[in-house]
Design an enzyme around this catalytic site. Structure first.
Site, PDB file in Angstrom:
ATOM      1  N   LYS A  13       0.828  -1.210   0.000  1.00 49.12           N
ATOM      2  CA  LYS A  13       0.000   0.000   0.000  1.00 49.12           C
ATOM      3  C   LYS A  13       0.868   1.267   0.000  1.00 49.12           C
ATOM      4  O   LYS A  13       0.647   2.171  -0.804  1.00 49.12           O
ATOM      5  CB  LYS A  13      -0.929   0.022   1.225  1.00 49.12           C
ATOM      6  N   ARG A  88      -9.397   0.244   9.453  1.00 48.73           N
ATOM      7  CA  ARG A  88      -8.936  -1.104   9.798  1.00 48.73           C
ATOM      8  C   ARG A  88      -9.958  -1.882  10.608  1.00 48.73           C
ATOM      9  O   ARG A  88      -9.700  -3.047  10.954  1.00 48.73           O
ATOM     10  CB  ARG A  88      -7.642  -1.010  10.613  1.00 48.73           C
ATOM     11  N   ARG A 127      11.715  -5.632   4.857  1.00 51.24           N
ATOM     12  CA  ARG A 127      11.420  -4.208   4.619  1.00 51.24           C
ATOM     13  C   ARG A 127      12.413  -3.316   5.359  1.00 51.24           C
ATOM     14  O   ARG A 127      12.795  -3.597   6.493  1.00 51.24           O
ATOM     15  CB  ARG A 127      10.001  -3.889   5.100  1.00 51.24           C
ATOM     16  N   ARG A 159      11.715  -1.417  11.059  1.00 48.55           N
ATOM     17  CA  ARG A 159      10.698  -1.098  12.059  1.00 48.55           C
ATOM     18  C   ARG A 159      10.682  -2.146  13.173  1.00 48.55           C
ATOM     19  O   ARG A 159      10.859  -3.327  12.915  1.00 48.55           O
ATOM     20  CB  ARG A 159       9.312  -1.032  11.395  1.00 48.55           C
ATOM     21  N   ARG A 170       0.396  -9.299  13.602  1.00 51.57           N
ATOM     22  CA  ARG A 170      -0.288  -8.284  12.793  1.00 51.57           C
ATOM     23  C   ARG A 170      -1.161  -8.949  11.732  1.00 51.57           C
ATOM     24  O   ARG A 170      -2.250  -8.473  11.422  1.00 51.57           O
ATOM     25  CB  ARG A 170       0.733  -7.349  12.152  1.00 51.57           C
TER      26      ARG A 170
HETATM   27  P1  ADP Z   1       2.263  -1.848   3.226  1.00 47.60           P
HETATM   28  O1  ADP Z   1       2.258  -0.334   3.222  1.00 47.60           O
HETATM   29  O2  ADP Z   1       1.058  -2.409   2.544  1.00 47.60           O
HETATM   30  O3  ADP Z   1       2.456  -2.423   4.587  1.00 47.60           O
HETATM   31  P2  ADP Z   1       4.833  -1.615   1.794  1.00 47.60           P
HETATM   32  O4  ADP Z   1       4.491  -0.742   0.624  1.00 47.60           O
HETATM   33  O5  ADP Z   1       5.586  -1.003   2.897  1.00 47.60           O
HETATM   34  O6  ADP Z   1       3.485  -2.314   2.346  1.00 47.60           O
HETATM   35  O7  ADP Z   1       5.595  -2.887   1.234  1.00 47.60           O
HETATM   36  C1  ADP Z   1       6.029  -3.934   2.107  1.00 47.60           C
HETATM   37  C2  ADP Z   1       7.395  -4.439   1.650  1.00 47.60           C
HETATM   38  O8  ADP Z   1       7.256  -5.133   0.400  1.00 47.60           O
HETATM   39  C3  ADP Z   1       8.436  -3.351   1.401  1.00 47.60           C
HETATM   40  O9  ADP Z   1       9.673  -3.893   1.758  1.00 47.60           O
HETATM   41  C4  ADP Z   1       8.347  -3.102  -0.106  1.00 47.60           C
HETATM   42  O10 ADP Z   1       9.589  -2.634  -0.641  1.00 47.60           O
HETATM   43  C5  ADP Z   1       8.014  -4.482  -0.632  1.00 47.60           C
HETATM   44  N1  ADP Z   1       7.134  -4.469  -1.814  1.00 47.60           N
HETATM   45  C6  ADP Z   1       6.135  -3.604  -2.096  1.00 47.60           C
HETATM   46  N2  ADP Z   1       5.517  -3.934  -3.259  1.00 47.60           N
HETATM   47  C7  ADP Z   1       6.142  -5.060  -3.714  1.00 47.60           C
HETATM   48  C8  ADP Z   1       5.971  -5.895  -4.877  1.00 47.60           C
HETATM   49  N3  ADP Z   1       5.016  -5.649  -5.788  1.00 47.60           N
HETATM   50  N4  ADP Z   1       6.793  -6.952  -5.011  1.00 47.60           N
HETATM   51  C9  ADP Z   1       7.751  -7.203  -4.084  1.00 47.60           C
HETATM   52  N5  ADP Z   1       7.957  -6.467  -2.977  1.00 47.60           N
HETATM   53  C10 ADP Z   1       7.174  -5.396  -2.784  1.00 47.60           C
HETATM   54  P1  ADP Z   2       1.499  -2.029   7.971  1.00 41.51           P
HETATM   55  O1  ADP Z   2       0.838  -1.589   6.711  1.00 41.51           O
HETATM   56  O2  ADP Z   2       2.868  -2.546   7.783  1.00 41.51           O
HETATM   57  O3  ADP Z   2       0.649  -2.935   8.801  1.00 41.51           O
HETATM   58  P2  ADP Z   2       1.050   0.584   9.219  1.00 41.51           P
HETATM   59  O4  ADP Z   2       2.169   1.536   9.130  1.00 41.51           O
HETATM   60  O5  ADP Z   2      -0.174   0.838   8.421  1.00 41.51           O
HETATM   61  O6  ADP Z   2       1.689  -0.830   8.954  1.00 41.51           O
HETATM   62  O7  ADP Z   2       0.578   0.450  10.743  1.00 41.51           O
HETATM   63  C1  ADP Z   2       1.498   0.174  11.779  1.00 41.51           C
HETATM   64  C2  ADP Z   2       0.764   0.071  13.108  1.00 41.51           C
HETATM   65  O8  ADP Z   2       0.122   1.320  13.409  1.00 41.51           O
HETATM   66  C3  ADP Z   2      -0.371  -0.943  13.145  1.00 41.51           C
HETATM   67  O9  ADP Z   2       0.091  -2.247  13.458  1.00 41.51           O
HETATM   68  C4  ADP Z   2      -1.250  -0.378  14.269  1.00 41.51           C
HETATM   69  O10 ADP Z   2      -0.700  -0.632  15.557  1.00 41.51           O
HETATM   70  C5  ADP Z   2      -1.136   1.120  14.038  1.00 41.51           C
HETATM   71  N1  ADP Z   2      -2.189   1.613  13.126  1.00 41.51           N
HETATM   72  C6  ADP Z   2      -2.027   2.203  11.905  1.00 41.51           C
HETATM   73  N2  ADP Z   2      -3.210   2.520  11.360  1.00 41.51           N
HETATM   74  C7  ADP Z   2      -4.160   2.113  12.255  1.00 41.51           C
HETATM   75  C8  ADP Z   2      -5.582   2.122  12.270  1.00 41.51           C
HETATM   76  N3  ADP Z   2      -6.298   2.622  11.233  1.00 41.51           N
HETATM   77  N4  ADP Z   2      -6.213   1.608  13.354  1.00 41.51           N
HETATM   78  C9  ADP Z   2      -5.541   1.130  14.401  1.00 41.51           C
HETATM   79  N5  ADP Z   2      -4.199   1.074  14.448  1.00 41.51           N
HETATM   80  C10 ADP Z   2      -3.501   1.560  13.383  1.00 41.51           C
END
Ligand code: ADP
Ligand code: ADP
Ligand code: ZN
Length: 215
Positions: A13, A88, A127, A159, A170
């Site tokens: 995302k 969420r 990541r 992270r 998660r």
């Molecule tokens: P999210 O915001 O949904 O948690 P991220 O955009 O941070 O996800 O992506 C999670 C990890 O996967 C990062 O290390 C990113 O570089 C990698 N990633 C994102 N898109 C792809 C893809 N299409 N193929 C492989 N790795 C990806």
């Molecule tokens: P990822 O896409 O890798 O799960 P995010 O950066 O979106 O990570 O979120 C990291 C953490 O921040 C989540 O595990 C949660 O603890 C908190 N968080 C983010 N957005 C929300 C939300 N909309 N509701 C509740 N907790 C949230």
């Protein structure tokens, strides 16, 4: 263009939102990035949120609802927004509908990025993040210079919640609390599914095809 980018942790995302925000000139609103900025600054909100984030739990709904309401009322959302990481839970989605009706900016679409669990674990455990919000991957999406952000030159870090035990937690929280929103938005006629398992650029092309309809 008013869009939610939806998907499990690691679906890509944030990676997609960075590109889309530039291409369509709308703000990328990541609740995770906003919470992490508060943690770094040591605000009251940050101190409270950190307890939950470190355990892989969701921060309470009331905190997120207040935060997203304030953010969506900022003037840069006038031409649209791209939500990443919100909603969420069902109460968060209900609150969002109310907020968006009030400011007269209803959703055009909820884009659901599907990726399988084992791929998610690989993505999250490799990541590397930057405090500017960019993320990289040690194998799949490495920065030009190791450990350094292409976008801002900042130092990359892993992270605290991208460790395998917290990652599994998660994903379990996603399945339990967040996944039901797929049906919720499908029933509302807003859900569009995208295969998130392809290369970054091919996923981007698929999402742009959807977003171009709302220009
Ligand atoms: P999210 O915001 O949904 O948690 P991220 O955009 O941070 O996800 O992506 C999670 C990890 O996967 C990062 O290390 C990113 O570089 C990698 N990633 C994102 N898109 C792809 C893809 N299409 N193929 C492989 N790795 C990806
Ligand atoms: P990822 O896409 O890798 O799960 P995010 O950066 O979106 O990570 O979120 C990291 C953490 O921040 C989540 O595990 C949660 O603890 C908190 N968080 C983010 N957005 C929300 C939300 N909309 N509701 C509740 N907790 C949230
Ligand atoms: Zn950076």
């Amino acid at each position: 263009m008013n869009v939610v980018l939806f998907g499990p942790p690691g679906a890509g995302k944030g990676t997609q939102a960075k590109e889309l925000s530039q291409k369509y000139d709308i703000p990328h609103i990541s609740t995770g990035d906003i919470l992490r900025a508060n943690v770094r600054e040591g605000t009251e909100l940050g101190l409270k949120a950190k307890e939950y984030m470190d355990k892989g739990e969701l921060v309470p709904d009331q905190v997120l609802i207040g935060l997203i309401k304030d953010r969506l009322e900022e003037p840069d959302c006038a031409n649209g927004y791209l939500l990443d990481g919100y909603p969420r839970t069902i109460p968060q989605a209900d609150a969002l509908t109310g907020i968006l009706n009030e400011i007269n900016k209803p959703l055009d679409s909820v884009i659901n990025m599907g990726v399988g669990d084992e791929e998610l674990v690989k993505r999250l455990s490799g990541r590397r993040s930057c405090k500017c919000g960019e993320s990289y991957h040690i194998m799949f999406n490495s920065p030009k210079e190791e450990g350094v952000c292409n976008a801002c030159g900042g130092q990359l870090y892993q992270r605290d919640d991208d460790r395998e035990d917290v990652i599994r937690q998660r994903l379990a929280v996603y399945n339990d609390k967040t996944k039901p929103l797929i049906e919720y938005y499908d029933n509302a006629g807003l859900l569009v599914n995208v295969d998130g398992a392809g290369l970054v650029d091919s996923v981007l092309a698929d999402i742009c095809k959807i977003m171009d309809q709302y220009k």
